[in-house]
Design an enzyme around this catalytic site. Structure first.
Site, short mmCIF file in Angstrom:
data_model
loop_
_atom_site.label_atom_id
_atom_site.label_comp_id
_atom_site.label_asym_id
_atom_site.label_seq_id
_atom_site.Cartn_x
_atom_site.Cartn_y
_atom_site.Cartn_z
N HIS A 83 -6.52 -11.37 -2.23
CA HIS A 83 -5.93 -11.02 -0.93
C HIS A 83 -6.79 -11.63 0.17
O HIS A 83 -7.87 -11.13 0.48
CB HIS A 83 -5.89 -9.50 -0.80
CG HIS A 83 -5.09 -8.98 0.36
ND1 HIS A 83 -4.56 -9.81 1.34
CD2 HIS A 83 -4.71 -7.72 0.70
CE1 HIS A 83 -3.91 -9.06 2.23
NE2 HIS A 83 -3.99 -7.80 1.85
N TYR A 105 -7.93 -8.56 6.52
CA TYR A 105 -8.99 -7.95 5.72
C TYR A 105 -10.14 -8.97 5.55
O TYR A 105 -10.10 -10.06 6.13
CB TYR A 105 -8.40 -7.43 4.40
CG TYR A 105 -7.35 -6.38 4.74
CD1 TYR A 105 -7.74 -5.16 5.31
CD2 TYR A 105 -6.00 -6.64 4.61
CE1 TYR A 105 -6.79 -4.22 5.70
CE2 TYR A 105 -5.04 -5.71 5.01
CZ TYR A 105 -5.44 -4.50 5.55
OH TYR A 105 -4.51 -3.58 5.96
N ASN A 127 -3.81 -5.97 12.40
CA ASN A 127 -5.26 -5.73 12.34
C ASN A 127 -6.02 -6.55 13.37
O ASN A 127 -7.17 -6.94 13.16
CB ASN A 127 -5.81 -5.96 10.93
CG ASN A 127 -5.46 -4.82 9.99
OD1 ASN A 127 -5.34 -3.67 10.42
ND2 ASN A 127 -5.27 -5.13 8.72
N ASN A 154 -3.82 -10.88 6.22
CA ASN A 154 -3.57 -9.64 6.95
C ASN A 154 -4.78 -8.95 7.56
O ASN A 154 -4.79 -7.73 7.74
CB ASN A 154 -2.82 -8.65 6.04
CG ASN A 154 -1.49 -9.22 5.58
OD1 ASN A 154 -1.00 -10.18 6.18
ND2 ASN A 154 -0.91 -8.67 4.52
N THR A 202 0.84 -1.20 0.00
CA THR A 202 0.00 0.00 0.00
C THR A 202 0.87 1.25 0.00
O THR A 202 1.76 1.38 0.85
CB THR A 202 -0.90 -0.02 1.25
OG1 THR A 202 -1.78 -1.14 1.14
CG2 THR A 202 -1.71 1.25 1.39
#
Ligand code: PHB
Length: 357
Positions: free
Chosen positions: A175, A180, A235, A178, A26
């Protein structure tokens, strides 16, 4: 047979110049429409000697956004920006996949259409702060998705997969790492559902399986990669038994003949590893891409030991557009400036010097 980090390799039907992959990162430098633009084209063009580039995570819809200035893959504007990038990378002889992203509970109402509440498998608020246009703000309690809303999200993935094809990518990476949305379904710390998308491993994997089914209606399976992170706590993620649960998930992937399995090994922040990744790698029949703080020596050792087939490098590619050349010639590396990782202009983005040749 020993695998050389710097020698050409065939991945599916793609001829890569080497086994070095640029990891998805990112960088928060999209334009006001969340579309990529000329500055981003220059950044990826500079790094096209990587055997494969995986783009920064790219939201599949406006609802999937979770950070400022992240380039999406759902509008015509975005396709047009990405098309310039794929053309530039291909003109340099490189290859590029786009990473498909849906942030879920890691988003914030201020980033979403109509200030809607972020969604998640279960209404569990993560510890910590969201990154917003007004700075860091505490995460909110997400809304648990209704079962009948899930097909709509799967459709967004399929649409993004179609847009990725229009944009000229060589493939896509789902993805599922992580913390999400997909990862929120996979791991039991965030999935407390009682419908067919929660409970046992089979149910927790259903959302991912449906996404893979949908995107593989658009792309041949050998152009679809997948990223997982069994024990990354980033996260506010956790799982009661990552070794066992991810062994199951990975065993189920074997029949799909995907392009590769990309694993963020250990913890992104502490770099600690408790999972045995060699065991996971041995369960998987296909191409295994390793990631998380590898350097040239660790990467080549892992290849020699048969621990992986490809290695994804993150931070070294931020600071060294010509990382492949530097590794090949044993040249010293530029130091990465953490202050310019997220957002800003060309500084710390396209102005890292190439080595004198
Ligand atoms: C981030 O923006 O910090 C980020 C995005 C995607 C990841 C990991 C970190 O997979």
């Amino acid at each position: 047979m020993s695998l050389d980090l710097l020698s050409p390799v065939t991945l599916s039907d793609l001829e890569l110049g080497n086994r070095m992959v640029m990891a998805p990162m990112t960088r928060n430098r999209a334009n006001a429409n969340n579309a990529p633009h000329s500055l981003n084209t220059e950044y990826y063009r500079q790094r096209a000697t990587a055997g494969l580039i995986i783009t920064e995570a790219s939201p599949v819809s406006a609802e999937g956004v979770g950070y400022p200035a992240t380039p999406g893959i759902y509008s015509e504007d975005q396709v047009s920006g990405w098309r310039d990038i794929t053309n530039a990378v291909h003109a340099e002889g490189g290859h590029i996949f786009i990473q498909l992203w849906y942030c879920g509970r890691i988003s914030h109402p201020s980033l979403l259409p109509d200030n809607q509440t972020p969604v998640a498998p279960s209404s569990l608020r993560p510890e910590g702060d969201a990154v917003t246009y007004d700075g860091m703000q505490p995460f909110v309690e997400p809304r648990a998705l209704d079962t009948d809303e899930i097909p709509g999200i799967i459709k967004q993935y399929k649409h993004a997969a179609e847009m990725a094809q229009k944009a000229g990518f060589d493939g896509i990476e789902v993805h599922a790492a992580n913390g999400y949305l997909v990862d929120q379904f996979l791991r039991d710390g965030t999935n407390q559902r009682s419908d067919e998308y929660g409970g046992n491993v089979e149910n927790r994997m259903r959302f991912l399986n449906e996404i893979l089914d949908a995107v593989c209606e658009v792309w041949p399976t050998n152009r679809v990669g997948l990223r997982l992170s069994p024990e990354n706590s980033f996260n506010d993620m956790s799982d009661s038994s990552p070794q066992q649960h991810f062994a199951y998930f990975i065993s189920q992937l074997n029949s799909r003949n995907l392009c590769y399995l990309h694993i963020l090994e250990g913890d992104m922040m502490t770099k600690q590893r408790n999972v045995n990744y060699r065991d996971l790698r041995d369960i998987y029949n296909g191409i295994y891409m390793a990631n998380n703080s590898y350097d040239k020596t660790r990467a080549q050792t892992a290849l020699n030991n048969g621990d992986c087939d490809l290695v994804a490098f993150g931070v070294p590619f931020i600071a060294n557009p010509d990382l492949v050349h530097r590794y090949r010639n044993n040249l010293s590396l530029n130091e990465a400036d953490q202050n310019t990782f997220y957002g800003g202009d060309e500084h710390g983005y396209t102005d890292y010097p190439f080595a004198e040749s």
